[in-house]
Design a protein around this motif. Structure first.
Motif, short mmCIF file in Angstrom:
data_model
loop_
_atom_site.label_atom_id
_atom_site.label_comp_id
_atom_site.label_asym_id
_atom_site.label_seq_id
_atom_site.Cartn_x
_atom_site.Cartn_y
_atom_site.Cartn_z
N THR A 1 49.21 35.80 31.08
CA THR A 1 48.16 35.98 30.02
C THR A 1 47.04 36.80 30.37
N LEU A 2 46.64 36.80 31.60
CA LEU A 2 45.38 37.82 32.14
C LEU A 2 45.87 39.26 32.52
N GLU A 3 47.24 39.44 32.22
CA GLU A 3 47.81 40.70 32.69
C GLU A 3 47.55 41.17 33.87
N ILE A 4 47.74 40.39 34.81
CA ILE A 4 47.65 40.66 36.42
C ILE A 4 48.98 41.28 36.72
N VAL A 5 49.01 42.43 37.38
CA VAL A 5 50.06 43.14 38.07
C VAL A 5 49.64 43.38 39.38
N PHE A 6 50.76 43.17 40.23
CA PHE A 6 50.63 43.71 41.49
C PHE A 6 51.11 45.03 41.70
N THR A 7 50.16 45.70 42.45
CA THR A 7 50.27 47.20 42.63
C THR A 7 50.69 47.75 43.89
N ASN B 1 38.78 43.41 29.18
CA ASN B 1 38.75 43.65 27.88
C ASN B 1 38.24 42.18 27.27
N SER B 2 38.44 42.12 26.12
CA SER B 2 37.68 40.78 25.34
C SER B 2 38.81 39.73 25.74
N ARG B 3 39.97 39.81 26.36
CA ARG B 3 40.52 38.73 26.52
C ARG B 3 39.80 38.04 28.05
N VAL B 4 39.19 38.79 28.67
CA VAL B 4 38.71 38.09 30.00
C VAL B 4 37.02 38.15 29.85
N TYR B 5 36.29 38.32 28.71
CA TYR B 5 35.00 38.36 28.54
C TYR B 5 34.60 37.08 28.74
N GLN B 6 33.15 36.82 28.66
CA GLN B 6 32.22 35.67 28.70
C GLN B 6 31.47 36.01 27.41
N PRO B 7 30.75 35.05 27.17
CA PRO B 7 29.92 35.29 25.89
C PRO B 7 28.99 36.27 25.75
N TYR B 8 28.72 36.98 27.07
CA TYR B 8 27.63 38.36 26.70
C TYR B 8 28.65 39.49 26.83
N GLY B 9 29.82 39.37 26.57
CA GLY B 9 30.68 40.68 26.27
C GLY B 9 31.08 41.46 27.77
N ILE B 10 31.10 40.52 28.88
CA ILE B 10 31.22 41.39 30.31
C ILE B 10 32.43 40.19 30.85
N GLY C 1 33.55 35.51 35.34
CA GLY C 1 33.72 35.23 36.67
C GLY C 1 34.96 34.20 36.78
N GLY C 2 35.38 33.34 36.07
CA GLY C 2 36.55 32.71 36.18
C GLY C 2 37.75 33.30 36.22
N ALA C 3 37.68 34.60 35.41
CA ALA C 3 38.91 35.41 35.37
C ALA C 3 38.85 36.27 36.53
N THR C 4 37.99 36.57 36.95
CA THR C 4 37.80 37.25 38.56
C THR C 4 38.21 36.40 39.41
#
Length: 138
Positions: free
Chosen positions: A21-27, A41-50, A53-56
């Motif tokens: 879902t978060l498009e995490i890929v081991f590189t 991108n918008s899939r991992v934004y909080q309401p301020y458009g950045i 922290g939870g996605a991080t």
């Protein structure tokens, strides 16, 4: 198993999970580290458009837990995150972030990882510590 086979195997575990879902890929992988990337991108934004922290944190726990799993016999042991602490140092609006887990301690039952999250320009976005517990499979 060589580096390419290891990365392919790790990425195969992401199907139908939060990592997909978060498009995490081991590189990248080495003897003492594991790296994964995630798009911002918008899939991992909080309401301020950045970047949220939870996605991080999800990226950090993914790379640290997966790194621990590489060091145990998966037929006998299972790895679970026990504690995650994360400091967010810089915001991010677009592009990619890269999380690299490096081992601080590898015990029989606990592993401690430092995970640095940077962007494509090398800016430090977040720094994390993850403690994993290694349990016997039942």
């Amino acid at each position: 198993m060589n580096k390419i086979e290891t990365l392919k195997k790790l990425n195969s575990y992401n199907k139908n999970t939060l990592m997909e879902t978060l498009e995490i890929v081991f590189t990248d992988v080495g003897d003492d580290f594991l790296t994964a990337k995630m798009p911002v991108n918008s899939r991992v934004y909080q309401p301020y458009g950045i970047l949220h922290g939870g996605a991080t944190a999800a990226l950090a726990e993914t790379v640290g837990s997966s790194a621990s799993a590489m060091f145990v016999d998966a037929s006998k042991k299972v790895v679970k995150g026990l504690e995650l602490s994360i400091n967010h140092l810089k915001s991010k609006k677009e592009g990619f972030i890269f999380a690299t887990a490096r081992q601080i301690h590898k015990g029989r039952t606990t592993h401690l990882w430092e995970i640095k999250i940077i962007d494509e320009e090398g800016n430090l976005i977040s720094i994390c510590k993850l403690t994993n517990i290694v349990l016997d499979k039942k």
